[in-house]
Write an enzyme that holds these catalytic residues in place. Structure first.
Site, PDB file in Angstrom:
ATOM      1  NE  ARG A  95      -0.522 -46.089   5.650  1.00 18.60           N
ATOM      2  CZ  ARG A  95      -0.010 -46.228   4.437  1.00 18.60           C
ATOM      3  NH1 ARG A  95       1.151 -46.845   4.288  1.00 18.60           N
ATOM      4  NH2 ARG A  95      -0.631 -45.752   3.379  1.00 18.60           N
ATOM      5  CB  SER A 148     -10.812 -47.353  14.831  1.00 14.97           C
ATOM      6  OG  SER A 148     -10.819 -45.944  15.021  1.00 14.97           O
ATOM      7  NE  ARG A 149      -4.281 -51.529  12.977  1.00 12.64           N
ATOM      8  CZ  ARG A 149      -3.656 -50.447  12.534  1.00 12.64           C
ATOM      9  NH1 ARG A 149      -4.358 -49.484  11.929  1.00 12.64           N
ATOM     10  NH2 ARG A 149      -2.364 -50.289  12.677  1.00 12.64           N
ATOM     11  CG  LEU A 150     -13.522 -50.592  13.896  1.00 13.83           C
ATOM     12  CD1 LEU A 150     -14.654 -49.647  14.297  1.00 13.83           C
ATOM     13  CD2 LEU A 150     -13.667 -51.934  14.623  1.00 13.83           C
TER      14      LEU A 150
END
Length: 213
Positions: A9, A190-192
């Site tokens: 997600r 983007s998991r940042l």
């Protein structure tokens, strides 16, 4: 069967910058907590409490936040429970609020200390009568053979106290976690993710640092 590795997600609801973060972490927590309430998240005051046992192994469970201010974060428990025994030997604990509906987490590290009997009594008297009786019934964390033992003990306590006031058990009360470090985590694409960590310097002032996701 669903493969957890395929579950993904993107987190896109919000961001957290140094510019819009409040200087006081308790004020920042209050802001996010009120937003969690407004979003009608399930049990927004539920938090994971992690302690360490006598062998150095971590131990975690969910408890409920019942008060907070600049002094710390308060929860209640049986003082004979496993968590209380672990806190007595090592008061360093962590708390985590998993506000996943807002793509947020808050992590708190600090030391747990008992609150006053007066403050414990004030909260105990605000509890529903069933919860007051429950505090007397359960020898928390001990092994029992079946649920009927609890039901028999509850019936016994109902007979004992009748319609009168239920006193505060001397083995039950609150702990306050005095924070030394508070991290606010906001999911990002983007998991940042945004991670802002508040920690106290040598003179007790809070400083903010950004952590890599």
């Amino acid at each position: 069967m669903t493969d957890p590795a395929d579950m993904r997600r993107e987190y896109t609801q919000a961001g957290l910058s140094e510019e819009n973060a409040l200087a006081d972490p308790i004020a920042q927590f209050r802001l996010w907590f009120e937003q969690a309430l407004a979003a009608q998240l399930v049990e927004p005051n539920a938090m994971t409490l992690s302690t360490v046992d006598a062998y150095g192994a971590p131990d975690s469970r969910t408890v409920l936040l019942k008060a907070y201010d600049e002094r710390g974060f308060v929860f209640f428990t049986n003082y004979h429970s496993a968590k209380a025994g672990q806190i007595e030997k090592n008061p360093r604990v962590s708390l985590q609020f998993p506000w996943l509906g807002l793509e947020r987490q808050v992590k708190i590290r600090g030391a747990a200390e008992k609150i006053s009997t007066k403050d414990s009594l004030k909260y105990f008297l605000s509890r529903p009568r069933g919860s007051q009786l429950g505090a007397w019934v359960s020898h928390q964390s001990t092994v029992i053979s079946n649920r009927s033992i609890l039901e028999m003990k509850l019936a016994e306590m109902k007979r004992k106290f009748g319609d009168g006031e239920i006193p505060l058990p001397d083995f039950w009360g609150g702990y306050r976690v005095v924070p030394a470090l508070i991290e606010f985590w906001q999911g990002r694409p983007s998991r940042l993710h945004d991670r802002l960590q508040y920690s106290q310097n040598d003179v007790g002032e809070w400083q903010i640092e950004r952590l890599a996701p």
